[in-house]
Design an enzyme around this catalytic site. Sequence first.
Site, PDB file in Angstrom:
ATOM      1  N   SER A  33      39.685  -2.492 -34.586  1.00 25.15           N
ATOM      2  CA  SER A  33      39.721  -1.025 -34.547  1.00 25.15           C
ATOM      3  C   SER A  33      40.975  -0.619 -33.791  1.00 25.15           C
ATOM      4  CB  SER A  33      38.480  -0.494 -33.819  1.00 25.15           C
ATOM      5  OG  SER A  33      38.613   0.871 -33.489  1.00 25.15           O
ATOM      6  N   TYR A  41      31.898  -0.766 -26.869  1.00 23.16           N
ATOM      7  CA  TYR A  41      32.539  -0.866 -28.176  1.00 23.16           C
ATOM      8  C   TYR A  41      34.014  -1.241 -28.041  1.00 23.16           C
ATOM      9  CZ  TYR A  41      34.201   0.550 -32.821  1.00 23.16           C
ATOM     10  OH  TYR A  41      34.780   0.578 -34.067  1.00 23.16           O
TER      11      TYR A  41
END
Length: 284
Positions: free
Chosen positions: A147, A160
């Site tokens: 990401s 995350y």
Amino acid sequence: MSREEELFAGGVAVITGAGAGIGMGLARRCGEIGMTVIVTDIDAERARSVADAIVAAGGKAEALRLDVGDPAALDALAADVFARHGAVRLLVNNAGIETIGLTWEVPVARWEQTLRVNVNGVVHGVRAFVPHMLKAGAPAWIANLSSVGGFSQMPTQTAYIMSKHAIQSFSECLYLEMELAGAPIHVSSVIPGMLKTSIFDAAAGVGEPAAAARHRATMAHMMASYGMELDEGCRKIVAKIAAGEFWVDTQEEMTRDIVAGRVTFLQERGVPTLADQARALLQD
């Protein structure tokens, strides 16, 4: 015929977490270009729905329930798919969850689930499939979902963000391991920016601190308002994997700016700072 069709048509794609979000979009795209798609998800009904849609559109797909947090389940999946299909041309380790909350307020169970899915699910996906790929001896592709968060800092999204930093470094090392081993397996790190998915839906926040609900709602609104359409992003991802790119991003300028900020931070050995936009999000 596109490059991805030339390389991937007729081959098998295994995609984890494909019952929703980016995994679903990638499954649909792989079906469009002529792959047999193994749609896996911890939610069997969602996996079936995606597989059924691919078949209804003229593609080939099957649905399997899979908990990527269970290494033995990944071993069994790899053995089963290779036994029935002979080879896997594309493995996408996509399954992941977003967890929101201050580090000390996120319950143990949610922390463990996040790390088990986001980190161990990718590691053991590779560990389970690569020996079969090597034995098959045919060219293959592995794409791991990182990401832009893999180069960022964001309080309350610590679990995350940390997991995506881990996957970025894992993918870099794995790329070099394939080179060292002389393996015909190409590795890509998939670095989505903001795509329109359900990752911030309220239902995904079970087990988080109560304060996470407001953050989720704000992020969901931002994603719906400014995010890239899912199918557009997934077309870009599959095309870049087929092109042999290691850096597989969806919004190149966003990636460039975030990585540049990370490089500056490391070169200057600065203290972590919060951008004004992020501070406003957290303090509203």
